[in-house]
Design a protein around this motif. Structure first.
Motif, short mmCIF file in Angstrom:
data_model
loop_
_atom_site.label_atom_id
_atom_site.label_comp_id
_atom_site.label_asym_id
_atom_site.label_seq_id
_atom_site.Cartn_x
_atom_site.Cartn_y
_atom_site.Cartn_z
N ALA A 59 35.27 53.03 42.50
CA ALA A 59 36.11 54.35 42.58
C ALA A 59 35.35 55.60 41.89
N ARG B 181 42.42 57.25 40.08
CA ARG B 181 42.06 56.51 41.34
C ARG B 181 42.08 54.77 41.11
N ASP C 3 45.40 53.30 40.66
CA ASP C 3 46.16 53.44 42.11
C ASP C 3 45.73 52.18 42.86
N LEU C 4 44.44 52.26 42.75
CA LEU C 4 43.75 50.98 43.72
C LEU C 4 44.36 49.71 43.04
N ASP D 25 47.76 49.05 44.09
CA ASP D 25 47.74 48.82 45.58
C ASP D 25 47.13 47.21 45.48
N VAL E 292 40.39 46.46 48.98
CA VAL E 292 41.45 47.63 48.97
C VAL E 292 40.64 48.80 48.58
N ALA E 293 39.57 48.50 47.63
CA ALA E 293 38.72 49.74 47.21
C ALA E 293 37.80 50.08 48.33
N ASP F 158 39.64 52.00 50.93
CA ASP F 158 39.76 53.60 50.38
C ASP F 158 38.47 54.26 50.62
N SER G 161 38.56 55.18 54.30
CA SER G 161 39.59 56.03 54.78
C SER G 161 39.25 57.38 54.15
N ARG G 162 38.69 57.57 53.24
CA ARG G 162 37.96 58.93 52.74
C ARG G 162 36.99 59.28 53.49
#
Length: 184
Positions: free
Chosen positions: A45, A51, A54-55, A58, A87-88, A91, A94-95
């Motif tokens: 991250a 962040r 959060d990750l 998640d 998951v990371a 992310d 997705s960004r």
């Protein structure tokens, strides 16, 4: 390094109990593995604490949801770590993170060793955080987490050659950022 046998046995027992709905067993799994999960996603991250938190959250939520799918073919810690890294990586994708751009050969620093001692760790982390997200991911997964290019390519949905090229470019960008004249 594989976890100690005692941890494997305890993890296996806790995984079975947690899969059956035992929240205390899952809390024990969380406490046992949160530091490693957080460390991996923190680096991916870009050293962003919020962040990464959060990750990490998640990843553990997904682990709780998918405990029934855990087949006990590997250590729970290995399965959880892979889930957290995925998951990371999702992310990052997705960004809309684009692969690192190619830098012209004339813009690359001269090859040379840039020594990194413990006192320079913070500066190194700041420099890694400034790398483009996918370049940072390749560098962290390869150089820090010890992944092979084939694993990175699969995780980031790229060709093995692209993973190798991005690693080379990420290292070159780091060297350039850490040159004495470039430091801020």
């Amino acid at each position: 390094m594989p976890p100690p046998t005692v941890a494997w046995s305890t993890d296996a027992d806790d995984v079975r109990a947690a899969a059956g709905g035992d929240r205390q067993a899952f809390q024990r799994l969380y406490r046992q593995h949160v530091d490693r999960v957080y460390g991996a996603v923190y680096r991916l991250a870009g050293y962003d604490h919020a962040r990464a938190e959060d990750l990490t959250q998640d990843a553990f939520v997904r682990a709780w949801q998918k405990l029934g799918d855990f087949r006990h073919e590997s250590a729970f810690g290995t399965w959880l770590y892979r889930l957290a890294v995925n998951v990371a990586l999702m992310d990052i994708r997705s960004r809309g993170a684009q692969p690192v751009g190619f830098v012209g050969e004339d813009e690359l620093p001269d090859p040379g060793e840039v020594p990194f001692c413990a006192a320079e760790r913070e500066e190194l982390e700041r420099a890694i955080a400034k790398l483009p997200p996918r370049a940072r991911a390749v560098l962290v997964l390869h150089d820090v987490e010890g992944w092979r290019h084939e694993e990175i390519a699969s995780g980031l949905d790229m060709a093995v050659g692209t993973s190798k090229a991005q690693l080379h470019r990420a290292r070159a960008l780091l060297r350039r950022m850490l040159e004495p004249g470039e430091r801020s």
